[in-house]
Design a protein around this motif. Structure first.
Motif, PDB file in Angstrom:
ATOM      1  N   SER A   1      -2.515  28.042  10.527  1.00 27.47           N
ATOM      2  CA  SER A   1      -3.323  28.486  11.656  1.00 27.47           C
ATOM      3  C   SER A   1      -3.585  27.276  12.567  1.00 27.47           C
ATOM      4  O   SER A   1      -3.415  26.122  12.148  1.00 27.47           O
ATOM      5  N   ARG A   2      -4.029  27.570  13.764  1.00 29.96           N
ATOM      6  CA  ARG A   2      -4.368  26.502  14.707  1.00 29.96           C
ATOM      7  C   ARG A   2      -5.433  25.558  14.116  1.00 29.96           C
ATOM      8  O   ARG A   2      -5.324  24.340  14.209  1.00 29.96           O
ATOM      9  N   GLN A   3      -6.432  26.154  13.472  1.00 27.91           N
ATOM     10  CA  GLN A   3      -7.517  25.348  12.887  1.00 27.91           C
ATOM     11  C   GLN A   3      -6.981  24.428  11.792  1.00 27.91           C
ATOM     12  O   GLN A   3      -7.394  23.267  11.692  1.00 27.91           O
ATOM     13  N   GLU A   4      -6.085  24.949  10.974  1.00 23.91           N
ATOM     14  CA  GLU A   4      -5.521  24.128   9.898  1.00 23.91           C
ATOM     15  C   GLU A   4      -4.713  22.960  10.484  1.00 23.91           C
ATOM     16  O   GLU A   4      -4.773  21.830   9.987  1.00 23.91           O
ATOM     17  N   LEU A   5      -3.995  23.238  11.553  1.00 17.61           N
ATOM     18  CA  LEU A   5      -3.220  22.170  12.199  1.00 17.61           C
ATOM     19  C   LEU A   5      -4.140  21.152  12.854  1.00 17.61           C
ATOM     20  O   LEU A   5      -3.867  19.949  12.842  1.00 17.61           O
ATOM     21  N   GLU A   6      -5.233  21.634  13.419  1.00 21.32           N
ATOM     22  CA  GLU A   6      -6.190  20.710  14.052  1.00 21.32           C
ATOM     23  C   GLU A   6      -6.739  19.720  13.025  1.00 21.32           C
ATOM     24  O   GLU A   6      -6.864  18.521  13.294  1.00 21.32           O
ATOM     25  N   ALA A   7      -7.041  20.232  11.830  1.00 15.57           N
ATOM     26  CA  ALA A   7      -7.576  19.356  10.774  1.00 15.57           C
ATOM     27  C   ALA A   7      -6.528  18.310  10.373  1.00 15.57           C
ATOM     28  O   ALA A   7      -6.847  17.127  10.198  1.00 15.57           O
ATOM     29  N   LEU A   8      -5.277  18.738  10.252  1.00  9.15           N
ATOM     30  CA  LEU A   8      -4.215  17.786   9.911  1.00  9.15           C
ATOM     31  C   LEU A   8      -4.003  16.799  11.065  1.00  9.15           C
ATOM     32  O   LEU A   8      -3.796  15.598  10.856  1.00  9.15           O
ATOM     33  N   GLY A   9      -4.086  17.332  12.279  1.00 11.55           N
ATOM     34  CA  GLY A   9      -3.864  16.511  13.472  1.00 11.55           C
ATOM     35  C   GLY A   9      -4.847  15.356  13.580  1.00 11.55           C
ATOM     36  O   GLY A   9      -4.498  14.250  14.004  1.00 11.55           O
ATOM     37  N   GLU A  10      -6.087  15.610  13.165  1.00  8.55           N
ATOM     38  CA  GLU A  10      -7.095  14.539  13.195  1.00  8.55           C
ATOM     39  C   GLU A  10      -6.672  13.367  12.319  1.00  8.55           C
ATOM     40  O   GLU A  10      -6.787  12.203  12.700  1.00  8.55           O
ATOM     41  N   VAL A  11      -6.165  13.692  11.126  1.00  9.53           N
ATOM     42  CA  VAL A  11      -5.724  12.643  10.194  1.00  9.53           C
ATOM     43  C   VAL A  11      -4.492  11.926  10.763  1.00  9.53           C
ATOM     44  O   VAL A  11      -4.381  10.701  10.683  1.00  9.53           O
ATOM     45  N   VAL A  12      -3.593  12.695  11.339  1.00 10.57           N
ATOM     46  CA  VAL A  12      -2.367  12.129  11.921  1.00 10.57           C
ATOM     47  C   VAL A  12      -2.716  11.077  12.975  1.00 10.57           C
ATOM     48  O   VAL A  12      -2.179   9.965  12.978  1.00 10.57           O
ATOM     49  N   LEU A  13      -3.658  11.420  13.853  1.00 10.91           N
ATOM     50  CA  LEU A  13      -4.032  10.484  14.929  1.00 10.91           C
ATOM     51  C   LEU A  13      -4.803   9.286  14.377  1.00 10.91           C
ATOM     52  O   LEU A  13      -4.557   8.144  14.760  1.00 10.91           O
ATOM     53  N   GLU A  14      -5.700   9.579  13.454  1.00  7.38           N
ATOM     54  CA  GLU A  14      -6.509   8.501  12.871  1.00  7.38           C
ATOM     55  C   GLU A  14      -5.625   7.464  12.180  1.00  7.38           C
ATOM     56  O   GLU A  14      -5.846   6.262  12.286  1.00  7.38           O
TER      57      GLU A  14
END
Ligand code: PMP
Ligand code: GLU
Length: 397
Positions: A181-194
């Motif tokens: 889902s978009r929300q699940e990707l957003e959570a992963l995306g935060e880690v990716v950027l960090e």
């Protein structure tokens, strides 16, 4: 002959090997139900085939620009823009000989010895070998069935080291059919950027989505994530064009330019005629895609229902692609795997011998509790296949 280390360390593709075996049995007259093959059972639509015939008649049979003809790049750019709001320039797109070739090219130019690449399991069989062929290290991270076999931000974070270079995401997934889902990707995306990772987003099943779901990949979430994501796609699945071998990558210009250079020294351009067919696929009428997805959705419901009727079997409901990944571990105590054989390998072998049913062992995808069923086969074969499985499992006592 002493072969090179890089080829000695990898196995052949298990999905393709099983398909070859099923076809051999068929040729010997065995009535095999083939749940092994991961390709649409539909013909390439007529308008696409006609475009290829026209290309031949027009004499469009010479080398093209290495990275693909401008017309095809434009069609890809339009698809990304109109459907996903992702803007790319021609220099950010490379057309290759299938999605597999796109992945291979990309890995060769962005990974180095010592780099770690996070691959959530269950994964498509070719990711770890392709990472190893680029001298990098696959870091397989198991996911939980209770979580729909999807990687959580927490699970990702725990496996990141200073050597982690990238994360591979594949949604809808082969082999589970699960969709982030978009929300699940957003959570992963935060880690990716960090953590400053790159993302390889394998979107090959982007159009094979059920229940009115809208496609979302991690690049669509923000310009910062887009700048760290390579999107991989192709025409094989959406347009039933597996034999034509057209795939592409879109992403950061320096990576794409490097992959284009590699392609210029290896395969050169993908087939000129197939490129013209791919232009028609992307720009022509899309009604065949909708019809195919509707049929896959019907089969998804049917094969899921029939699988869950088998005592002890569990399975999350797939949201896309054309695979089911049911858990058969309830039967594993009744099997006797050969030395070195996985339980899912033993079960797949038993079903092939006992029920003439071909399915890929889950162990090949990094999850031994399951088997992968491809339902890219007729409704009648699905019903026959599940009847046979039920009967064969009953015989296990
Ligand atoms: N990624 C995944 C997850 C796949 O299942 C496939 C199908 N084999 C591919 C990439 C590549 O497909 P192709 O090379 O036919 O474009
Ligand atoms: N993607 C398909 C599958 O998983 C095709 C075979 C392959 O390229 O692995 O069965």
């Amino acid at each position: 002959m002493q072969l090179a280390r890089r080829i000695r360390q990898i196995p052949p593709s298990a999905t393709l090997a099983l398909n070859t075996k099923a076809n051999q049995l068929k040729a010997q007259g065995v009535d095999v139900v083939n749940f092994g093959v991961g390709e649409p059972d539909f013909d390439t639509p007529a308008n696409i085939r006609e475009a290829a015939i026209k290309a031949i008649k027009d004499g469009f049979t010479r080398y093209t620009p290495v990275g693909g003809i401008p017309e095809l790049k434009e069609a890809i750019i339009r698809h990304c823009q109109e459907n996903y709001g992702l803007a790319y320039q021609p220099g950010e797109v490379l057309v290759s000989c299938g999605g597999k070739h796109s992945l291979y090219n990309l890995f060769q130019v962005i990974f180095d010895a010592g780099d770690e690449v996070i691959i959530p399991a269950p994964f498509w069989v070719s990711y770890p070998p392709m990472v190893m062929l680029a001298d990098a290290t696959p870091v397989v991270v198991p996911t939980r069935q209770e979580n729909g076999f999807k990687l959580t931000a927490q699970e990702l974070r725990e496996r990141i080291t200073p050597k982690t270079k990238a994360l591979i995401l594949n949604s809808p997934s082969n082999p589970t059919g699960m969709v982030y889902s978009r929300q699940e990707l957003e959570a992963l995306g935060e880690v990716v950027l960090e953590k400053g990772l790159y993302v390889v987003s394998d979107d090959i099943y982007d159009r094979i989505l059920f229940d009115g779901a809208r496609f979302c990949n991690i690049a669509m979430l923000s310009p910062e994530l887009k700048a760290r994501t390579f999107v991989l796609n192709g025409v094989s699945k959406t347009y039933a064009m597996t034999g034509w071998r057209i795939g592409y990558m879109a992403g950061p210009q320096d990576g794409v330019a490097a992959a284009t250079k590699l392609q210029s020294q290896s395969t050169s351009n993908p087939t000129s005629i197939a490129q013209k067919a791919a232009v028609e696929a992307l720009n022509g009428p899309q009604d065949t895609v909708a019809a195919m997805v509707k049929e896959f959705a019907w089969r998804r419901d049917d094969i899921l229902r029939r699988s869950l009727e088998i005592p002890g079997v569990t399975c999350p409901k797939p949201g896309g692609a054309f695979y089911l990944f049911p858990n058969f571990s309830a039967y594993y105590s009744k099997l006797k795997p050969a030395a070195g054989q996985s339980h899912s390998g033993a079960l797949a072998e038993y079903l092939l011998n006992e029920a003439s049913l071909a399915a890929v062992p889950g162990a090949e995808f990094g999850e031994d509790n399951c088997l992968r069923f491809s339902y890219a086969t007729s409704r009648e074969r699905i019903a026959t296949g599940l009847d046979r499985i039920k009967e064969a499992l009953g015989k296990l006592g």
